[in-house]
Scaffold this active site. Structure first.
Site, PDB file in Angstrom:
ATOM      1  N   THR A 167    -145.729 -58.362 -87.322  1.00 40.52           N
ATOM      2  CA  THR A 167    -144.757 -58.015 -86.295  1.00 40.52           C
ATOM      3  C   THR A 167    -143.616 -57.221 -86.922  1.00 40.52           C
ATOM      4  O   THR A 167    -143.224 -57.491 -88.057  1.00 40.52           O
ATOM      5  CB  THR A 167    -144.200 -59.297 -85.639  1.00 40.52           C
ATOM      6  OG1 THR A 167    -145.281 -60.027 -85.048  1.00 40.52           O
ATOM      7  CG2 THR A 167    -143.174 -58.973 -84.566  1.00 40.52           C
ATOM      8  N   GLY A 168    -143.074 -56.264 -86.178  1.00 34.41           N
ATOM      9  CA  GLY A 168    -141.904 -55.542 -86.666  1.00 34.41           C
ATOM     10  C   GLY A 168    -142.045 -54.040 -86.574  1.00 34.41           C
ATOM     11  O   GLY A 168    -143.108 -53.498 -86.235  1.00 34.41           O
ATOM     12  N   THR A 169    -140.960 -53.343 -86.896  1.00 32.18           N
ATOM     13  CA  THR A 169    -140.919 -51.896 -86.729  1.00 32.18           C
ATOM     14  C   THR A 169    -141.850 -51.157 -87.690  1.00 32.18           C
ATOM     15  O   THR A 169    -142.446 -50.144 -87.323  1.00 32.18           O
ATOM     16  CB  THR A 169    -139.483 -51.376 -86.927  1.00 32.18           C
ATOM     17  OG1 THR A 169    -138.987 -51.804 -88.206  1.00 32.18           O
ATOM     18  CG2 THR A 169    -138.558 -51.917 -85.843  1.00 32.18           C
ATOM     19  N   ASP A 200    -148.331 -57.227 -92.880  1.00 27.38           N
ATOM     20  CA  ASP A 200    -147.090 -57.660 -92.244  1.00 27.38           C
ATOM     21  C   ASP A 200    -145.893 -57.028 -92.952  1.00 27.38           C
ATOM     22  O   ASP A 200    -146.011 -56.558 -94.089  1.00 27.38           O
ATOM     23  CB  ASP A 200    -146.980 -59.185 -92.285  1.00 27.38           C
ATOM     24  CG  ASP A 200    -146.250 -59.757 -91.082  1.00 27.38           C
ATOM     25  OD1 ASP A 200    -145.506 -58.998 -90.416  1.00 27.38           O
ATOM     26  OD2 ASP A 200    -146.411 -60.962 -90.800  1.00 27.38           O
ATOM     27  N   GLY A 201    -144.763 -57.042 -92.285  1.00 25.74           N
ATOM     28  CA  GLY A 201    -143.538 -56.528 -92.865  1.00 25.74           C
ATOM     29  C   GLY A 201    -142.696 -57.642 -93.462  1.00 25.74           C
ATOM     30  O   GLY A 201    -143.143 -58.777 -93.585  1.00 25.74           O
ATOM     31  N   LYS A 246    -138.708 -63.428 -93.941  1.00 23.36           N
ATOM     32  CA  LYS A 246    -139.235 -62.832 -92.722  1.00 23.36           C
ATOM     33  C   LYS A 246    -138.679 -63.587 -91.520  1.00 23.36           C
ATOM     34  O   LYS A 246    -138.228 -64.706 -91.643  1.00 23.36           O
ATOM     35  CB  LYS A 246    -140.771 -62.900 -92.704  1.00 23.36           C
ATOM     36  CG  LYS A 246    -141.417 -62.008 -93.754  1.00 23.36           C
ATOM     37  CD  LYS A 246    -142.932 -62.162 -93.805  1.00 23.36           C
ATOM     38  CE  LYS A 246    -143.587 -62.062 -92.466  1.00 23.36           C
ATOM     39  NZ  LYS A 246    -143.274 -60.782 -91.761  1.00 23.36           N
ATOM     40  N   GLU A 270    -146.546 -65.774 -87.903  1.00 20.64           N
ATOM     41  CA  GLU A 270    -146.804 -64.868 -89.024  1.00 20.64           C
ATOM     42  C   GLU A 270    -147.261 -65.657 -90.253  1.00 20.64           C
ATOM     43  O   GLU A 270    -148.217 -65.267 -90.924  1.00 20.64           O
ATOM     44  CB  GLU A 270    -145.543 -64.070 -89.358  1.00 20.64           C
ATOM     45  CG  GLU A 270    -145.208 -62.989 -88.358  1.00 20.64           C
ATOM     46  CD  GLU A 270    -143.893 -62.295 -88.651  1.00 20.64           C
ATOM     47  OE1 GLU A 270    -143.767 -61.116 -88.314  1.00 20.64           O
ATOM     48  OE2 GLU A 270    -142.982 -62.930 -89.205  1.00 20.64           O
TER      49      GLU A 270
END
Length: 224
Positions: free
Chosen positions: A29-31, A84-85, A97, A106
């Site tokens: 999840t994330g930009t 993942d970020g 995170k 996550e």
């Protein structure tokens, strides 16, 4: 497009190259991960690949569906690789995170993956974790007691709000953002936070990271 956005796009596209036909992929999840998911969807369509995704949030679920990525669950499949970020990454590949509030799911997906790759821009690399607060997902009825116990660990807890109401996670819980002056032992703090009754999960990831792809002004740097 500014330099930081370009770095995110660069590592997102690079991560998509690491995905092979027949794999089950954990979708973070994330930009930064957004670019990965969009590129993976293109790759599946152009090459007619047999790839399944396991999303870690409603955000990644909806994005993956819009990008044409077939989805599954942990009940049905194991995860071959998770992408993942992170909000912070230290030199030992410990992470913070959860800025998006999805760290519980996550961690479930990322920690279960056979391979876990993190994608970030260079602004996320730190010498020691703690510049960002540590997100902690909490059962609402336990909020006061959890905050008191977090203070005993040296943390400064603050209930996260969205506009004028508490932020509600995908699991229906509150998110507390906890500031620590320093996090010298991420693994120990991860366990201590999770041992507090009422805590569902916290945003310190101290194990299972195989590789970090870092977008820089000069290209991609790989940390192992």
């Amino acid at each position: 497009m500014d330099s930081r956005t370009l770095q995110k796009k660069l590592v997102g596209y690079e991560a998509a190259k690491r995905i092979k036909d027949g794999q089950v992929v954990g979708l973070g999840t994330g930009t930064t991960v957004r670019y990965f998911i969009e590129k993976l969807g293109e790759k599946i369509k152009e090459r007619e690949l047999d790839i399944l995704g396991i999303p870690t949030s409603y955000q990644s679920f909806l994005l993956a569906k819009n990008c044409g990525i077939p989805l599954t669950t942990l009940e049905e499949h194991d995860v071959d690789i998770a992408i993942d970020g992170a909000d912070e990454v230290d030199k030992k590949l410990n992470l913070i995170k959860g800025k998006g509030g999805a760290h519980t799911q996550e961690k479930i997906v990322d920690y279960s993956a056979k391979k876990f790759i993190v994608i970030v821009d260079e602004s996320k690399i730190v010498d020691e974790l703690g510049k960002s607060p540590v997100p902690v997902e909490v059962i609402p009825s336990s909020l006061r007691m959890v905050c008191e116990n977090i203070k005993k660990l040296g943390g400064k807890p603050s209930l996260r709000f969205y506009k004028y109401t508490p932020w509600i996670s995908d699991n229906g819980n509150f998110i507390i953002d906890v500031k620590f002056d320093s996090i010298g032992d991420p693994s120990r703090l991860e366990k201590e936070l999770n041992n507090i009754p009422g805590v569902v999960e916290n945003g310190i990831f101290s194990k299972n990271v195989d590789e970090v792809l870092v977008g820089t002004k000069n290209g991609i740097k790989v940390l192992k």
